[in-house]
Motif scaffolding. Structure first.
Motif, PDB file in Angstrom:
ATOM      1  N   GLN A 133      45.179  47.030  42.804  1.00 44.30           N
ATOM      2  CA  GLN A 133      45.337  45.582  42.735  1.00 44.30           C
ATOM      3  C   GLN A 133      44.422  44.860  43.703  1.00 44.30           C
ATOM      4  OE1 GLN A 133      49.416  44.229  42.935  1.00 44.30           O
ATOM      5  NE2 GLN A 133      50.119  45.826  41.554  1.00 44.30           N
ATOM      6  N   ARG A 134      44.059  45.530  44.790  1.00 40.91           N
ATOM      7  CA  ARG A 134      43.118  44.934  45.740  1.00 40.91           C
ATOM      8  C   ARG A 134      41.709  44.857  45.154  1.00 40.91           C
ATOM      9  NH1 ARG A 134      47.110  44.189  47.061  1.00 40.91           N
ATOM     10  NH2 ARG A 134      46.339  42.073  47.012  1.00 40.91           N
ATOM     11  N   ARG A 135      41.429  45.696  44.185  1.00 44.07           N
ATOM     12  CA  ARG A 135      40.109  45.737  43.550  1.00 44.07           C
ATOM     13  C   ARG A 135      40.037  44.671  42.459  1.00 44.07           C
ATOM     14  NH1 ARG A 135      39.351  49.926  40.554  1.00 44.07           N
ATOM     15  NH2 ARG A 135      37.072  49.784  40.612  1.00 44.07           N
ATOM     16  N   ASN A 136      39.968  43.430  42.903  1.00 45.10           N
ATOM     17  CA  ASN A 136      40.021  42.336  41.950  1.00 45.10           C
ATOM     18  C   ASN A 136      39.250  41.140  42.492  1.00 45.10           C
ATOM     19  OD1 ASN A 136      40.744  40.971  39.636  1.00 45.10           O
ATOM     20  ND2 ASN A 136      42.929  41.391  39.831  1.00 45.10           N
ATOM     21  N   ILE A 137      38.843  40.281  41.580  1.00 44.31           N
ATOM     22  CA  ILE A 137      38.302  38.951  41.866  1.00 44.31           C
ATOM     23  C   ILE A 137      38.946  38.024  40.840  1.00 44.31           C
ATOM     24  CG2 ILE A 137      36.278  37.461  41.880  1.00 44.31           C
ATOM     25  CD1 ILE A 137      36.026  39.364  44.126  1.00 44.31           C
ATOM     26  N   TYR A 138      39.462  36.889  41.262  1.00 41.17           N
ATOM     27  CA  TYR A 138      40.089  35.964  40.325  1.00 41.17           C
ATOM     28  C   TYR A 138      39.053  34.941  39.858  1.00 41.17           C
ATOM     29  CZ  TYR A 138      44.462  37.883  42.164  1.00 41.17           C
ATOM     30  OH  TYR A 138      45.479  38.728  42.546  1.00 41.17           O
ATOM     31  N   ASP A 161      44.235  37.934  49.994  1.00 40.44           N
ATOM     32  CA  ASP A 161      42.972  38.567  50.376  1.00 40.44           C
ATOM     33  C   ASP A 161      41.959  38.660  49.244  1.00 40.44           C
ATOM     34  OD1 ASP A 161      44.365  40.422  48.888  1.00 40.44           O
ATOM     35  OD2 ASP A 161      43.876  42.132  50.167  1.00 40.44           O
ATOM     36  N   ILE A 162      42.287  38.171  48.053  1.00 38.05           N
ATOM     37  CA  ILE A 162      41.389  38.302  46.905  1.00 38.05           C
ATOM     38  C   ILE A 162      40.707  36.971  46.634  1.00 38.05           C
ATOM     39  CG2 ILE A 162      41.238  38.814  44.443  1.00 38.05           C
ATOM     40  CD1 ILE A 162      43.648  40.658  44.793  1.00 38.05           C
ATOM     41  N   PRO A 163      39.376  36.921  46.668  1.00 38.59           N
ATOM     42  CA  PRO A 163      38.671  35.659  46.408  1.00 38.59           C
ATOM     43  C   PRO A 163      38.970  35.113  45.015  1.00 38.59           C
ATOM     44  CG  PRO A 163      37.196  37.286  47.379  1.00 38.59           C
ATOM     45  CD  PRO A 163      38.450  38.013  47.014  1.00 38.59           C
ATOM     46  N   SER A 164      39.075  33.803  44.921  1.00 42.49           N
ATOM     47  CA  SER A 164      39.272  33.108  43.647  1.00 42.49           C
ATOM     48  C   SER A 164      38.114  32.154  43.425  1.00 42.49           C
ATOM     49  CB  SER A 164      40.582  32.320  43.650  1.00 42.49           C
ATOM     50  OG  SER A 164      41.705  33.161  43.770  1.00 42.49           O
ATOM     51  N   LEU A 165      37.517  32.216  42.246  1.00 41.46           N
ATOM     52  CA  LEU A 165      36.422  31.333  41.894  1.00 41.46           C
ATOM     53  C   LEU A 165      36.765  30.560  40.629  1.00 41.46           C
ATOM     54  CD1 LEU A 165      34.982  33.621  43.649  1.00 41.46           C
ATOM     55  CD2 LEU A 165      32.897  32.905  42.482  1.00 41.46           C
ATOM     56  N   ALA A 166      36.333  29.324  40.586  1.00 43.18           N
ATOM     57  CA  ALA A 166      36.529  28.497  39.393  1.00 43.18           C
ATOM     58  C   ALA A 166      35.309  27.619  39.194  1.00 43.18           C
ATOM     59  CB  ALA A 166      37.787  27.641  39.538  1.00 43.18           C
TER      60      ALA A 166
END
Length: 214
Positions: A133-138, A161-166
């Motif tokens: 689950q840590r291996r993610n980018i939103y 801790d997971i970066p989110s981009l929009a």
């Protein structure tokens, strides 16, 4: 992790905050890749997604995560993003990253079709263990809107801790051959400063330029 140790004191400072997140919205300028995509029969969203995700992967600060109370650096992450399904509801596409552009796009298109076709909420990461689950980018894209800012839903701010981009709607064609859009980047401030958002913007533009020149 050598680079992280240089900023561990910054991480420790922000990790003590109730909300350690930084969220920046900015105008991203890149070469207008839409004519290139049309010429090479490449869907423009998936082309852009490829360059965004690979730009992220090339910057250490976007690869740090918190796992079992310790900071780690992941080697890779899932490619995933939001789609709208047949009921006009949110769903998630997810697939394994690849460096090959056309293979990446093929996987991305297939995963989007799967997420669009089902009414069930899929690819929520509930099937993954905590490390996976840590291996993610939103990633989310709202092409109908000229984005100005966004606040992402957060389950627990301190452990985020997971970066989110929009990003939102692309600009109309410009005389200078550039395309602009508003992009928002949210991440743990212990890992990411405004400077690293600047590096990401540079990397996306450079990667697109290099692909179009090849």
């Amino acid at each position: 992790m050598q680079n992280f140790e240089k900023r561990r004191d910054r991480y420790n400072a922000f990790a003590s905050f109730e909300n350690p997140l930084v969220n920046l919205s900015f105008e991203l300028e890149v070469p207008d890749f839409r004519p290139y995509c049309k010429q090479h029969k490449l869907p423009s969203f998936h082309f852009f997604l490829y360059h965004v995700l690979h730009a992220l992967k090339g910057i250490d600060n976007y690869m740090y995560r918190i796992y079992q109370g310790e900071v780690i650096k992941i080697d890779d992450f899932w490619a995933s993003y939001t789609v709208i399904n047949q009921d006009q509801n949110l769903n998630f596409a997810r697939f394994v990253m690849t460096d090959d552009l056309r293979e990446f796009i093929a996987r991305s298109v297939a995963s989007a079709k799967e997420a669009e076709a089902t009414t069930q909420l899929i690819n929520t990461a509930e099937d993954l263990d905590d490390y996976q689950q840590r291996r993610n980018i939103y990633i989310t894209c709202m092409p109908w809107l000229k984005l100005s800012a966004i606040e992402h839903p957060i389950y627990e701010h301190k452990s985020y801790d997971i970066p989110s981009l929009a990003w939102g709607r692309y600009s109309a064609p410009r005389p200078d051959g550039k395309l602009s859009l508003t992009m928002a980047v949210q991440a743990h401030h212990g890992f990411i400063d405004g400077y690293h958002v600047h590096l990401l913007a540079q990397a996306i533009a450079q990667r697109i330029s290099q692909t179009m020149a090849s």
